[in-house]
Design a protein around this motif. Structure first.
Motif, mmCIF file in Angstrom:
data_model
loop_
_atom_site.group_PDB
_atom_site.id
_atom_site.type_symbol
_atom_site.label_atom_id
_atom_site.label_comp_id
_atom_site.label_asym_id
_atom_site.label_seq_id
_atom_site.Cartn_x
_atom_site.Cartn_y
_atom_site.Cartn_z
ATOM 1 N N SER A 1 0.765 -1.402 -0.136
ATOM 2 C CA SER A 1 -0.128 0.029 -0.029
ATOM 3 C C SER A 1 0.986 1.316 -0.047
ATOM 4 O O SER A 1 0.468 2.203 -0.776
ATOM 5 N N ALA A 2 1.979 1.345 0.981
ATOM 6 C CA ALA A 2 2.920 2.220 1.015
ATOM 7 C C ALA A 2 3.521 2.625 -0.411
ATOM 8 O O ALA A 2 3.781 3.663 -1.124
ATOM 9 N N ALA A 3 3.874 1.612 -1.326
ATOM 10 C CA ALA A 3 4.305 1.760 -2.666
ATOM 11 C C ALA A 3 3.335 2.342 -3.290
ATOM 12 O O ALA A 3 3.708 3.199 -4.282
ATOM 13 N N VAL A 4 2.165 1.836 -3.527
ATOM 14 C CA VAL A 4 0.949 2.520 -4.430
ATOM 15 C C VAL A 4 0.886 3.857 -4.372
ATOM 16 O O VAL A 4 0.866 4.713 -4.823
ATOM 17 N N ARG A 5 0.666 4.246 -2.803
ATOM 18 C CA ARG A 5 0.504 5.598 -2.448
ATOM 19 C C ARG A 5 1.815 6.646 -2.941
ATOM 20 O O ARG A 5 1.589 7.732 -2.895
ATOM 21 N N LEU A 6 2.900 6.006 -3.012
ATOM 22 C CA LEU A 6 4.086 6.731 -3.260
ATOM 23 C C LEU A 6 4.246 6.766 -4.848
ATOM 24 O O LEU A 6 5.203 7.625 -5.362
ATOM 25 N N GLY A 7 3.447 6.214 -5.603
ATOM 26 C CA GLY A 7 3.479 6.132 -7.076
ATOM 27 C C GLY A 7 4.547 4.974 -7.672
ATOM 28 O O GLY A 7 4.962 5.182 -8.809
ATOM 29 N N THR A 8 4.917 4.238 -6.793
ATOM 30 C CA THR A 8 6.050 3.398 -7.210
ATOM 31 C C THR A 8 5.378 2.572 -8.158
ATOM 32 O O THR A 8 6.425 1.954 -9.123
ATOM 33 N N LEU A 9 4.419 1.903 -7.918
ATOM 34 C CA LEU A 9 3.701 1.097 -8.920
ATOM 35 C C LEU A 9 2.073 1.272 -8.907
ATOM 36 O O LEU A 9 1.554 2.013 -8.076
#
Length: 225
Positions: free
Chosen positions: A163-171
């Motif tokens: 979820s953190a990666a999604v919120r950061l726009g990483t994937l």
């Protein structure tokens, strides 16, 4: 036989919408992304596997199991103090405190007896309330058994990282589902083997630890860890 009650408890406590404050923690995802060390699904899959294999399975899982077996809250607090001493990174200690106490607070408001008594016990000591210890007590209050509690502990870590990666726009969201599928396989393999009864908690995730520890020096950040 399929245990409907257990499945429903897992769905409730494993839901990302469960109000325990997990959305505030990236556990190194933000720092690694900022340093250019986390680009896309492949890197995230490696990070999640490292978290599970080199920290959760050898540290958090052991602490959770010890707390689950604790005969009383004094014994649980002893495990909590061990967690404090075994976590050298101040930022990881602080994050574990904050996440644990947030989860504990939700359980107290749901009138969990162990949670309520434990919050009173540790109220004067800010060093206590580490997440794995609190998870064990909260899940015991919820009537969740050890095997399900381990699964829930590992899975909430996975969903928090992705979820953190999604919120950061990483994937994107589709890639996130693919990462979750990859993490399921890793977690399933780990859960298939029980730790030795005399296993000592340990972890070795140097890049993650450095990324988390550098957090306070960053001018802008979204997450507490």
């Amino acid at each position: 036989m399929f245990d409907t009650a257990a499945a429903l408890a897992l769905l409730q406590y494993g839901d990302s919408a469960y109000p325990a404050g997990g959305f505030a923690f990236s556990w190194g995802v933000e720092g690694l992304a900022a340093d250019g060390l986390l680009e896309g699904q492949g890197h995230l899959d490696l990070l999640v596997a490292e978290h599970l294999e080199a920290r959760w399975n050898t540290m958090d899982r052991i602490l959770l199991r010890r707390t689950f077996a604790a005969p009383d809250l004094a014994a649980a607090a002893a495990v909590d103090r061990y967690a404090e001493a075994a976590t050298p990174s101040q930022q990881l200690r602080d994050g574990s405190h904050r996440a644990g106490r947030a989860l504990l607070g939700v359980s107290v408001r749901q009138c969990g007896p162990l949670s309520t008594s434990y919050r009173a016990l540790i109220s004067a000591d800010a060093r206590l309330g580490h997440l794995p210890i609190v998870q064990a007590l909260v899940y015991r209050d919820a009537g969740i058994g050890l095997a399900a509690a381990e699964l829930l502990s590992g899975w909430t870590l996975v969903t928090g990282l992705v979820s953190a990666a999604v919120r950061l726009g990483t994937l994107g969201h589709i890639e996130a589902q693919q990462s979750l599928s990859s993490a399921r396989a890793v977690l399933e393999t780990l859960l298939a083997s029980e730790p030795a009864r005399d296993a000592e908690p340990s972890s070795f995730t140097p890049l993650i630890d450095i990324a988390v520890s550098r957090g306070p020096s960053r001018h802008v950040r979204m997450f507490a860890t």
